[in-house]
Scaffold this active site. Structure first.
Site, PDB file in Angstrom:
ATOM      1  N   ASP A  12      -3.903   9.159  -3.149  1.00  0.00           N
ATOM      2  CA  ASP A  12      -5.681   8.871  -3.339  1.00  0.00           C
ATOM      3  C   ASP A  12      -6.065  10.799  -3.257  1.00  0.00           C
ATOM      4  O   ASP A  12      -5.380  11.662  -3.177  1.00  0.00           O
ATOM      5  CB  ASP A  12      -6.338   8.619  -1.985  1.00  0.00           C
ATOM      6  CG  ASP A  12      -7.496   8.064  -2.603  1.00  0.00           C
ATOM      7  OD1 ASP A  12      -8.239   8.676  -3.033  1.00  0.00           O
ATOM      8  OD2 ASP A  12      -7.635   6.677  -2.177  1.00  0.00           O
ATOM      9  N   HIS A  69     -12.931   9.679  -0.265  1.00  0.00           N
ATOM     10  CA  HIS A  69     -11.960   7.567  -0.604  1.00  0.00           C
ATOM     11  C   HIS A  69     -10.741   7.960   0.245  1.00  0.00           C
ATOM     12  O   HIS A  69     -11.000   7.038  -0.145  1.00  0.00           O
ATOM     13  CB  HIS A  69     -11.873   8.619  -2.260  1.00  0.00           C
ATOM     14  CG  HIS A  69     -11.545   7.221  -2.631  1.00  0.00           C
ATOM     15  ND1 HIS A  69     -10.028   6.540  -3.388  1.00  0.00           N
ATOM     16  CD2 HIS A  69     -12.793   5.907  -3.328  1.00  0.00           C
ATOM     17  CE1 HIS A  69     -10.038   5.238  -4.339  1.00  0.00           C
ATOM     18  NE2 HIS A  69     -11.501   5.329  -3.735  1.00  0.00           N
ATOM     19  N   SER A 125     -11.106  -0.211  -4.911  1.00  0.00           N
ATOM     20  CA  SER A 125     -10.260   0.817  -3.908  1.00  0.00           C
ATOM     21  C   SER A 125     -10.406   0.053  -2.207  1.00  0.00           C
ATOM     22  O   SER A 125      -9.711   0.386  -1.715  1.00  0.00           O
ATOM     23  CB  SER A 125     -11.066   1.578  -4.092  1.00  0.00           C
ATOM     24  OG  SER A 125     -10.890   2.973  -5.239  1.00  0.00           O
TER      25      SER A 125
END
Length: 499
Positions: A190, A244, A427
């Site tokens: 990520d 994220h 996600s």
């Protein structure tokens, strides 16, 4: 690159080849293959160097004997060795030729491809004419695009356990079945991870409670990029340049011991690889991270020296490679198949292109037989998220997603020690399934490496959900369907079934 929580998109170009007839060592820049519509101008008539991924002919290595390995440990060693041997033999001529050209290259073995950095149009012509080259993908990214946060979303108050985690049944697994993920290694590729976050630090495999050793628990595939990246590049210690990755890992394992129980499997350990530069990824960085997970090695070391015994049990992949980026065919299929052969489960977020049918359109979620794909639903009202991509897969036409998990207004960790509920997307859903898999393996270690059985348990223990939406000729009243898959994950039922 599509980061499947904040809608990041990166573009590159695919070059398909047919009818290559010139020698494998062309003597002039005039040698060229049929490069397809619109590509000649972009690649060969321009003057700026372009980084390209060169895929070789000859196919992937035969990994089928891995299934007969005596142990999961032997399986990992076999896959790692077989892939390296196959790539070495297949790429020998090309690498020698590129060396004579003075090219800056990065060979891969998890897929039979070589990254050629800053290739001139002339060099690309020569590559296109070689008999051993199958096709070329331009390895290029563009500025990210964000999906705005929902202004109507409310920040969830701190509670003993996040409501999204409770919805999966995970707390019952901890409290009634006494299983919390201990003994399992999870991974995420990520935007990086803030490893010092209080909900994550004690769960990091590279931290022993006193000192940190990042060598086999962290890898950075972003060695250069645009100025202004808050973390920098080629990092020897974890950092998250875009929030994220810290959020997704938090949903898998997060627990600060002080009231923020945000993770599904707080007893598991995590490792990570950064495959995006502030949200911008490209095929080569996805491949590099996947290859590192197969056999981790210290930052800057020779990838062939990696240690398969340090590979994770399951990987979270909250990203997608769209056709605009170059993933128009089966580009990542060998990558996912290699990890599967090595006994590593590949969990992929389905995408945020719903609510129409046929919107599971980006690899790796489209690789139906090899991935466990995850759609998103709202755990507060049990409705599928409008943005959650629907099947069937545009790559293989199979039903997807496999299951659905909480993915709307999910509270988890963010860099700097804080928490946020303003993250939505598939996600956010995928990490719940990674945590469920960790709980399953922790409860029954004989499941480690058994990808088919782990997938079967997760899907068959899900709470069935139907819909009025028919996609791909599959009625929404059937199970699985192309909106919910097999339904909503049920960690308690899954783990109970294997104790």
């Amino acid at each position: 690159m599509k980061r499947l929580g904040l809608g990041v998109t990166v573009v590159s170009i695919v070059v398909g080849f047919s009818g290559c007839s010139s020698s494998s060592d062309p003597s002039s820049d005039e040698a060229r293959a049929d490069l397809g519509d619109g590509v000649s101008s972009a690649m060969l008539e321009g003057r700026a160097p372009t980084s390209v991924l060169v895929y070789l002919k000859g196919g992937a290595a035969d990994l089928s004997p891995a299934a007969r390995a005596a142990s999961n440990e032997e399986r990992g060693v076999f896959v790692h060795t077989r892939l390296r041997e196959h790539a070495k033999a297949s790429q020998k001529s090309l690498l020698a030729w590129l060396d004579r050209q003075g090219a800056n290259v990065q060979p891969f073995f998890i897929v039979n491809a070589v990254l050629v950095n800053d290739a001139s149009p002339g060099l690309i012509r020569k590559l296109a004419a070689r008999d051993d080259v199958e096709r070329i993908i331009v390895d290029k990214s563009i500025p990210l695009q964000r999906v705005p946060s929902d202004p109507a979303a409310e920040e969830e108050a701190i509670a003993a356990v996040g409501s999204n985690i409770t919805a999966t049944g995970a707390p019952r697994v901890w409290n009634e079945l006494k299983v919390n993920g201990a003994g399992v290694v999870v991974a995420g590729q990520d935007t990086g991870v803030d490893w010092t976050h209080p909900a994550l630090k004690s769960h990091y495999r590279g931290w022993n409670g006193t000192t940190a050793d990042h060598r086999y628990s962290w890898h950075d595939a972003i060695r250069s990029g645009a100025s202004g990246n808050r973390c920098g590049f080629n990092l020897s210690a974890p950092c998250d340049d875009n929030d994220h990755g810290t959020h997704t890992v938090g949903t898998i394992v997060g627990d600060d011991g002080a009231g923020n129980q945000i993770g599904m499997a707080p007893g598991a350990k995590w490792i990570a690889c950064r495959n995006m530069d502030a949200g911008n990824g490209k095929p080569s960085t996805y491949i590099e991270c996947s290859q590192w997970f197969l056999a981790p090695y210290p930052q800057g070391a020779d990838p062939s020296t990696g240690d398969p015994s340090k590979r994770p049990d399951v990987i979270n992949n909250s990203w997608g490679c769209p056709s605009s980026e170059g993933c128009t065919g089966r580009d990542l299929v060998p990558v996912v198949q290699a990890l599967t052969a090595a006994g590593v489960l590949f969990v992929a977020s389905a995408g945020n292109s719903g609510s129409g049918c046929n919107s599971i359109s980006d690899q790796p979620a489209t690789i139906s037989p090899e991935t466990l794909s995850v759609g998103a639903y709202s755990h507060t009202n049990n409705t599928i998220a409008a943005f959650s991509s629907r099947g069937p897969s545009t790559l293989d036409k199979k039903v997807g997603p496999d299951v659905a998990a909480p993915g709307v207004s999910i509270r988890s960790s963010v860099p700097g020690g804080g928490y946020s509920s303003f993250f939505s997307g598939t996600s956010m859903a995928g990490p719940h399934v990674v945590g469920e898999v960790a709980l399953l393996i922790s409860a029954n270690p004989s499941l480690r490496g058994n990808i088919a059985e782990l997938t079967r348990i997760v899907t068959t223990t899900a709470t069935p959900k139907t819909t009025s939406q028919t996609c791909g000729g599959v009625s929404g009243s059937t199970i699985p369907n192309n909106t919910w898959g097999y339904g909503i994950i049920n960690a308690y039922k899954a783990v109970s079934s294997k104790l």
